[in-house]
Every structure is written in C-alpha cells, then in structure tokens.
Design a protein around this motif. Structure first.
Motif, PDB file in Angstrom:
ATOM      1  N   ALA A   1      33.954  20.719   5.447  1.00  0.00           N
ATOM      2  CA  ALA A   1      33.996  20.125   6.790  1.00  0.00           C
ATOM      3  C   ALA A   1      35.020  20.822   7.674  1.00  0.00           C
ATOM      4  CB  ALA A   1      34.299  18.627   6.690  1.00  0.00           C
ATOM      5  N   GLY A   2      36.126  21.181   7.093  1.00  0.00           N
ATOM      6  CA  GLY A   2      37.150  21.835   7.894  1.00  0.00           C
ATOM      7  C   GLY A   2      36.692  23.172   8.439  1.00  0.00           C
ATOM      8  N   TYR A   3      35.913  23.909   7.668  1.00  0.00           N
ATOM      9  CA  TYR A   3      35.404  25.195   8.132  1.00  0.00           C
ATOM     10  C   TYR A   3      34.308  25.006   9.192  1.00  0.00           C
ATOM     11  CZ  TYR A   3      37.986  27.203   4.250  1.00  0.00           C
ATOM     12  OH  TYR A   3      38.978  27.572   3.393  1.00  0.00           O
ATOM     13  N   ASP A   4      33.512  23.905   9.068  1.00  0.00           N
ATOM     14  CA  ASP A   4      32.481  23.655  10.074  1.00  0.00           C
ATOM     15  C   ASP A   4      33.078  23.448  11.455  1.00  0.00           C
ATOM     16  OD1 ASP A   4      30.559  23.932   8.161  1.00  0.00           O
ATOM     17  OD2 ASP A   4      30.410  21.758   7.736  1.00  0.00           O
ATOM     18  N   GLU A   5      34.291  22.904  11.502  1.00  0.00           N
ATOM     19  CA  GLU A   5      34.910  22.672  12.799  1.00  0.00           C
ATOM     20  C   GLU A   5      35.160  23.978  13.552  1.00  0.00           C
ATOM     21  OE1 GLU A   5      35.598  19.912  14.293  1.00  0.00           O
ATOM     22  OE2 GLU A   5      34.980  18.546  12.682  1.00  0.00           O
ATOM     23  N   LEU A   6      35.316  25.052  12.826  1.00  0.00           N
ATOM     24  CA  LEU A   6      35.580  26.339  13.468  1.00  0.00           C
ATOM     25  C   LEU A   6      34.358  26.925  14.167  1.00  0.00           C
ATOM     26  CD1 LEU A   6      37.717  27.986  10.640  1.00  0.00           C
ATOM     27  CD2 LEU A   6      38.534  26.810  12.687  1.00  0.00           C
ATOM     28  N   LEU A   7      33.136  26.377  13.881  1.00  0.00           N
ATOM     29  CA  LEU A   7      31.916  26.915  14.467  1.00  0.00           C
ATOM     30  C   LEU A   7      31.650  26.374  15.862  1.00  0.00           C
ATOM     31  CD1 LEU A   7      29.593  26.721  11.332  1.00  0.00           C
ATOM     32  CD2 LEU A   7      30.875  28.688  12.190  1.00  0.00           C
ATOM     33  N   HIS A   8      32.421  25.475  16.339  1.00  0.00           N
ATOM     34  CA  HIS A   8      32.188  24.845  17.648  1.00  0.00           C
ATOM     35  C   HIS A   8      33.376  25.113  18.552  1.00  0.00           C
ATOM     36  CE1 HIS A   8      28.741  22.685  15.947  1.00  0.00           C
ATOM     37  NE2 HIS A   8      29.529  22.426  14.883  1.00  0.00           N
ATOM     38  N   LEU A   9      33.058  25.376  19.837  1.00  0.00           N
ATOM     39  CA  LEU A   9      34.127  25.577  20.804  1.00  0.00           C
ATOM     40  C   LEU A   9      34.690  24.238  21.251  1.00  0.00           C
ATOM     41  CD1 LEU A   9      32.615  28.340  23.120  1.00  0.00           C
ATOM     42  CD2 LEU A   9      34.418  28.597  21.395  1.00  0.00           C
ATOM     43  N   PRO A  10      35.948  24.201  21.617  1.00  0.00           N
ATOM     44  CA  PRO A  10      36.514  22.939  22.140  1.00  0.00           C
ATOM     45  C   PRO A  10      35.798  22.519  23.411  1.00  0.00           C
ATOM     46  CG  PRO A  10      38.251  24.511  21.591  1.00  0.00           C
ATOM     47  CD  PRO A  10      36.951  25.254  21.516  1.00  0.00           C
ATOM     48  N   GLY A  11      35.530  21.220  23.587  1.00  0.00           N
ATOM     49  CA  GLY A  11      34.890  20.682  24.786  1.00  0.00           C
ATOM     50  C   GLY A  11      33.397  20.528  24.675  1.00  0.00           C
ATOM     51  N   LEU A  12      32.724  21.137  23.698  1.00  0.00           N
ATOM     52  CA  LEU A  12      31.291  20.995  23.502  1.00  0.00           C
ATOM     53  C   LEU A  12      31.004  19.825  22.587  1.00  0.00           C
ATOM     54  CD1 LEU A  12      30.177  24.720  23.025  1.00  0.00           C
ATOM     55  CD2 LEU A  12      30.047  23.319  25.092  1.00  0.00           C
ATOM     56  N   ALA A  13      29.943  19.129  22.889  1.00  0.00           N
ATOM     57  CA  ALA A  13      29.535  18.025  22.018  1.00  0.00           C
ATOM     58  C   ALA A  13      28.999  18.592  20.723  1.00  0.00           C
ATOM     59  CB  ALA A  13      28.460  17.164  22.709  1.00  0.00           C
ATOM     60  N   ARG A  14      29.180  17.774  19.645  1.00  0.00           N
ATOM     61  CA  ARG A  14      28.728  18.244  18.346  1.00  0.00           C
ATOM     62  C   ARG A  14      27.196  18.411  18.377  1.00  0.00           C
ATOM     63  NH1 ARG A  14      31.004  18.718  13.608  1.00  0.00           N
ATOM     64  NH2 ARG A  14      32.869  17.677  14.378  1.00  0.00           N
ATOM     65  N   GLY A  15      26.709  19.510  17.900  1.00  0.00           N
ATOM     66  CA  GLY A  15      25.285  19.814  17.885  1.00  0.00           C
ATOM     67  C   GLY A  15      24.821  20.620  19.073  1.00  0.00           C
ATOM     68  N   GLU A  16      25.665  20.720  20.162  1.00  0.00           N
ATOM     69  CA  GLU A  16      25.274  21.493  21.343  1.00  0.00           C
ATOM     70  C   GLU A  16      25.392  22.976  21.061  1.00  0.00           C
ATOM     71  OE1 GLU A  16      26.586  21.966  26.043  1.00  0.00           O
ATOM     72  OE2 GLU A  16      27.441  20.395  24.769  1.00  0.00           O
ATOM     73  N   GLU A  17      24.353  23.715  21.474  1.00  0.00           N
ATOM     74  CA  GLU A  17      24.350  25.132  21.174  1.00  0.00           C
ATOM     75  C   GLU A  17      25.254  25.896  22.136  1.00  0.00           C
ATOM     76  OE1 GLU A  17      20.409  26.560  21.268  1.00  0.00           O
ATOM     77  OE2 GLU A  17      19.717  25.356  19.536  1.00  0.00           O
ATOM     78  N   LEU A  18      25.769  27.022  21.643  1.00  0.00           N
ATOM     79  CA  LEU A  18      26.598  27.883  22.463  1.00  0.00           C
ATOM     80  C   LEU A  18      25.729  28.561  23.525  1.00  0.00           C
ATOM     81  CD1 LEU A  18      28.749  29.604  19.688  1.00  0.00           C
ATOM     82  CD2 LEU A  18      29.450  27.774  21.234  1.00  0.00           C
ATOM     83  N   PRO A  19      26.213  28.804  24.728  1.00  0.00           N
ATOM     84  CA  PRO A  19      25.431  29.501  25.773  1.00  0.00           C
ATOM     85  C   PRO A  19      25.129  30.923  25.364  1.00  0.00           C
ATOM     86  CG  PRO A  19      27.730  29.292  26.438  1.00  0.00           C
ATOM     87  CD  PRO A  19      27.573  28.456  25.210  1.00  0.00           C
ATOM     88  N   ALA A  20      23.921  31.398  25.791  1.00  0.00           N
ATOM     89  CA  ALA A  20      23.498  32.758  25.436  1.00  0.00           C
ATOM     90  C   ALA A  20      24.316  33.778  26.210  1.00  0.00           C
ATOM     91  CB  ALA A  20      22.003  32.947  25.739  1.00  0.00           C
ATOM     92  N   ARG A  21      24.653  34.902  25.546  1.00  0.00           N
ATOM     93  CA  ARG A  21      25.426  35.960  26.195  1.00  0.00           C
ATOM     94  C   ARG A  21      24.502  36.767  27.107  1.00  0.00           C
ATOM     95  NH1 ARG A  21      28.870  40.035  22.574  1.00  0.00           N
ATOM     96  NH2 ARG A  21      30.132  38.100  22.438  1.00  0.00           N
ATOM     97  N   GLU A  22      24.956  37.025  28.357  1.00  0.00           N
ATOM     98  CA  GLU A  22      24.183  37.827  29.300  1.00  0.00           C
ATOM     99  C   GLU A  22      24.341  39.300  28.996  1.00  0.00           C
ATOM    100  OE1 GLU A  22      25.341  36.891  33.199  1.00  0.00           O
ATOM    101  OE2 GLU A  22      24.721  34.786  33.092  1.00  0.00           O
ATOM    102  N   GLU A  23      23.209  40.002  29.089  1.00  0.00           N
ATOM    103  CA  GLU A  23      23.240  41.446  28.840  1.00  0.00           C
ATOM    104  C   GLU A  23      23.403  42.163  30.172  1.00  0.00           C
ATOM    105  OE1 GLU A  23      19.800  42.632  26.747  1.00  0.00           O
ATOM    106  OE2 GLU A  23      20.263  41.414  24.961  1.00  0.00           O
ATOM    107  N   THR A  24      24.223  43.146  30.166  1.00  0.00           N
ATOM    108  CA  THR A  24      24.479  43.931  31.383  1.00  0.00           C
ATOM    109  C   THR A  24      24.042  45.362  31.163  1.00  0.00           C
ATOM    110  OG1 THR A  24      26.717  44.429  30.655  1.00  0.00           O
ATOM    111  CG2 THR A  24      26.425  42.475  32.032  1.00  0.00           C
ATOM    112  N   GLY A  25      23.595  45.960  32.236  1.00  0.00           N
ATOM    113  CA  GLY A  25      23.176  47.348  32.144  1.00  0.00           C
ATOM    114  C   GLY A  25      24.358  48.285  32.092  1.00  0.00           C
ATOM    115  N   SER A  26      24.062  49.494  31.738  1.00  0.00           N
ATOM    116  CA  SER A  26      25.126  50.491  31.659  1.00  0.00           C
ATOM    117  C   SER A  26      25.438  51.006  33.036  1.00  0.00           C
ATOM    118  CB  SER A  26      24.718  51.633  30.726  1.00  0.00           C
ATOM    119  OG  SER A  26      23.499  52.196  31.183  1.00  0.00           O
TER     120      SER A  26
END
Length: 565
Positions: free
Chosen positions: A540-565
C-alpha cells in the motif's frame, strides 16, 4: 634566563610564602633577575638541573687513620689529646697526606670526635619533653610488614604519616619504599587530612629524599623531592643519622609499631594491596576514637582543632609517578623494574612513556593512556592483557589457545566460563579456525560494550545454538536496552556482573540461526522452531507513490502533449 638549581627556586617560593616579599625584594635577596623570580612563583620546575655536589675525595683514604687517633684519645689525658693540627701533621708524616688542608681535617675532627665519645658512652644524651603547635609539624617513616598477598607471603612496606600535635596518623602499605611510594604516601596523607603542616615534617635520611648526608643538619636533597616540597609548600627536617636521631621523631617510630601490632598481626590475608589499603582506611578512622597515653581528649577531637590550622592544598595534584621510557619488544611487552607489562601490539618497536607509581603502572602514547596495570610485586613477574593482542590474533587465530595472554585472562577471571562455553560450542559446529575467529570478534566487543552485556549475549547465543559474534552483539545490545545502567551497576565493572536466568532467557525472543541449529542438532525440524508471527507484507505504501498530490484516487494522470521539433 640563566640556568638555576631546584634549591634556588624552592628558596624563592619559600620566602614569598612565609615573608610575603615582593618580586623586587626577592630578586635582590637571591641575586637573580625579576623574570627568574616570576618564573619561580609561577612554577616549581626550574629550567636547570641541580649542580653536582662533590665530597672530599682527598680525605676519604685517611678517615680510618683519623678515627683510630680519636679513639685512642678516649684513654689519653685530656691535655694530651690530638688536636686537628697534630692529626694533620701525623697524617703527613706517617701516611704521606701532603695534599690535605687544615680546614678539611678540622671540620671532620670537630664532628667525628663527639660521635666517637657518644658511641663509647662518654657522653649521655638527655631527652627534653617537647610541645608541638597545632597544624605545625608532622613526622614520616617507613616500616616493614609481611602480608599474605594472593596466597604468597610477601614483604611490603608500611608508610606512616603522623601529625605531631593530635597524633592523627595515615597508614598505607606499598610493595616498595621507593620514591614513587614515598611521594604517593604524602599526597594521600595530605588529601586525607585536608591540608599541609605549616612548619616542617621530620624524616630519616631516606634515599628518596636525601642523596648525601653532610655535616650537621646539612643534606643534599633529591631534585625531584625538592620539587615536590616546593609544589606543596612545606619544609623538611632531617634527624641525625642512625640510632642517635630516632628520638627526634619518636612519635612516628612508636606509631609504626603500634599499628603493626594492633592491625597487622597476624599477617593480613588479601588478594591485592588496594584491597588491604581500603581496610586500612577504615582502621585509621576507627583509631580517631583512641586516646594517646594520659591525654584527656581523643585523637579525633584534637585533630578537629588542628585541621583548620593546616595550610591549604595546591590547586594541582603532583604526579608521583617515576617517568620512564622503555621500548616495546616484539612480544608487545615492556620491562620496568625487572617486571614485564603488555601494551597494544601496534606500539611494537617504539618507545613509550611510563608513569611508574606505587600501586600501578600507566603507559602513555603521547598524551593518551594506552595501558594501565597493577604494579607487579614479584621480580620477573608479568602483567598481560589479552585485549592488547587481539589485533594480532585476528590474523593469527591459531596462536590464541596456547598464548600467555589467554592464560593470564583465565587466571584473573576476565576470560569467564561464558567465553569458554561459547568457544566450545562454536568449535563443535564450525571447527577450530572459524570458532577462534568468532571468539576474537566477541572479545573485541568488550572495547565498546559493557562486560555484563557481552557475557549475557554469550549466554544467550549458546542457549539458542547460534554461536556467532553477530548474534552475541545483537543479544548484548538487547540486554543493554533492557538493563540500563544504574548507580549500583557501573559500566566498567567486570567483577560485579548480572546474568539472566535460564528461564528468563528462554522466555525472551532470541535470534535463531537455522543452519547452526541443524548442525548442532540434526534431529531438529522446521516444525520445532518458533512460529513466525510477523505481519504479511503490504504494498500500500508503494501504491501511494503512483498518484500525484491533489488528484482523487482512481483519477488518471493527464496525457502528455507532443510537440514538434
């Protein structure tokens, strides 16, 4: 600053102490610079050696002839006895003594004629009763005493310090009457009575204090003794040599015999002189209740009046030890006064500084104390500490079983039955070489842990069959945490240790080695071992590291935007 003798420094300090002279007046009186006076007032140690005082070597070959002439005068008519001039003339005519001066012969004849008459009984010494002011005078003497020391009849020496007014006496027994015992006895006496006599202390012509007896009361004193007197601020009074001067300090002469008859007869039986001196301190306190001859007041009552009149003790304590610099041999031993003492093996081949005291020997490496031994009484004896050889034995474990250090440790009791049991159990499971290395690691634990804790760890390790130094260390720390130090249990006591009972050891959780358990008892099975009551691991302690502070449990992380070169 020109070189000076110890005597000059002592005289400067004495005049300043008694007469309260200024620096300028002291410099004028002693014909020295004011810097020299200030240096003498700051420290009793002068910057120069004591000058060698020579005797009269030209007179010595003719002393027997002079004594024969003076002895013959005992039966001669008074007006036909030898004069110094006639003696000088006869020495020149009959013995060829042409290099002698009249003053040399005259000074010798003046003193020696009286001595020969007293020895022949022609002059009767009369005794005049003396009074002693409180806190002013004391007397010191040594007496022989026999002690059953560690089962051996041993000749020792009784140091006696006696205040002349009250009769308060301090006694100590030492293995020697050398200067280190002489000084240590004084220091112990001064600290016990809480002061120093203000006038003088009477002595025989002991070699610890006097290097040469001159005519009359003149003496050539030992430089270290002069330094000691100057440090504590008292004067010495030397009695006449031989039996003639015994009456001049009759109080301490009688005190030696009284104490020996009343407290040291029959011969005391003791394991060490330190133990005997502890008993003597109690006897000295009990003797304060006695009365001397026809006195109305007790010794303790007179001392109560005398003690405030003593001079105060100096701020610094004088080191009574004799300083020596022996070299450490290949066996990690030093030789001091025909006895051998061990030092840490890392000092082999080096010179070390030794402070030889009356009851102990302290070894220094620079300013650090690296070894401390009780002084060896027997000539050719040894005092060996097993701890000094552990670093070498770590590389050569096969040398431990037959080593002298181990034999001494067993004889003194520092290598206990718990160590023996651990070593035997380890050899049974691991063999001699591995078991000896484990034992050496255990012995190294004594450098950082209390002996009682290490022994408790040894007993616990043997009980559970896990005979390794790591298990002993763990169990020793556990014992230390469960038995914190108290005033009744000093941390450095090796003699007064507390052991856990077998029932207590079995009731407490212990570290168990499965491998050594099977080797010690092949019939043992896993089912017979204590159950594992530890909780099931959780992630359980390690699972806590998979979530960012302020997000509800089970909420997915936002997708990273891709930028052109």
């Amino acid at each position: 600053m020109r070189l000076l003798k110890v005597d000059v420094f002592a005289e400067i300090r004495r005049d300043a102490r008694i007469e309260g002279l200024s620096v300028r007046e002291l410099a004028r009186r002693h014909n020295v610079h004011r810097r020299t006076v200030r240096a003498a007032l700051e420290s009793a140690q002068p910057p120069a050696r004591k000058a060698h005082v020579r005797s009269s070597p030209r007179l010595e070959p003719f002393v027997a002839a002079i004594d024969a002439m003076l002895t013959a005068d005992l039966d001669a008519p008074r007006k036909q006895r030898h004069t110094a001039t006639r003696i000088l003339a006869r020495l020149a005519e009959e013995h060829g003594a042409t290099a002698l001066s009249y003053s040399t012969v005259r000074d010798y004849v003046r003193v020696r004629r009286v001595e020969i008459e007293v020895e022949a009984g022609r002059r009767v010494n009369a005794f005049v009763p003396q009074g002693h002011a409180p806190g002013a005078e004391a007397e010191v003497d040594f007496g022989e005493v026999w002690v059953i020391l560690a089962g051996v009849k041993t000749k020792c020496h009784l140091f006696v310090f006696r205040l002349s007014h009250s009769g308060k006496a301090i006694h100590r027994v030492y293995s020697t009457q050398g200067q280190e015992a002489f000084l240590e006895g004084h220091i112990d006496a001064f600290e016990t009575i809480g002061g120093i006599p203000t006038r003088h202390i009477r002595y025989d012509n002991l070699t610890s204090a006097v290097t040469k007896v001159l005519f009359g009361r003149s003496r050539v004193e030992n430089p270290r003794w002069v330094l000691f007197r100057s440090h504590y601020g008292f004067d010495s009074f030397y009695c006449e040599p031989g039996i003639k001067g015994a009456h001049e300090k009759g109080g301490v002469e009688g005190e030696v015999g009284r104490f020996r008859r009343n407290h040291l007869s029959p011969m005391p039986v003791t394991d060490s002189l330190a133990e005997l001196n502890d008993r003597i301190r109690a006897w000295d306190q009990a003797d304060d209740r006695r009365r001397i001859a026809t006195r109305i007041r007790t010794v303790g009552a007179d001392f109560t009046t005398e003690q405030p009149l003593l001079a105060p003790l100096p701020l610094e304590r004088f080191d009574p030890g004799l300083s020596l610099t022996p070299r450490v041999d290949r066996s990690s031993l030093i030789t001091v006064r025909m006895a051998k003492y061990s030092v840490p093996a890392r000092l082999i081949g080096r010179q070390v500084r030794v402070s030889l005291r009356a009851s102990e020997l302290v070894v220094f490496d620079g300013r650090t104390i690296v070894a401390r031994h009780a002084r060896v009484v027997a000539r050719g004896g040894e005092s060996v500490d097993l701890d000094h050889y552990l670093d070498v034995l770590k590389l050569k474990p096969g040398a431990l079983p037959g080593s002298t250090a181990l034999a001494h440790a067993r004889a003194t009791g520092s290598f206990t039955a718990a160590h023996e049991a651990f070593w035997a159990a380890a050899r049974k499971t691991d063999g001699d070489a591995v078991a000896t290395r484990e034992l050496i690691d255990v012995l190294l634990l004594h450098r950082s842990m209390d002996a009682a804790d290490v022994i408790a760890g040894l007993q616990a390790a043997v009980t559970v069959g896990a005979v390794t130094a790591d298990v002993v260390a763990v169990e020793a720390r556990l014992h230390a945490s469960q038995h914190p130090e108290t005033p009744d249990k000093p941390s450095s006591s090796r003699d007064r240790v507390r052991f856990l009972s077998v029932e207590q050891q079995r009731a407490e959780p212990r570290v168990v080695s499965l491998t050594q358990r099977r080797l010690a008892d092949p019939a043992a099975v896993i089912a017979g071992l204590p159950p594992d009551r530890r909780p099931i691991p959780s992630m359980a302690g390690y699972d806590e590291l998979l979530h960012l502070p302020g997000l509800a449990r089970g909420e997915e992380l936002p997708a990273r935007e891709e930028t052109g070169s």
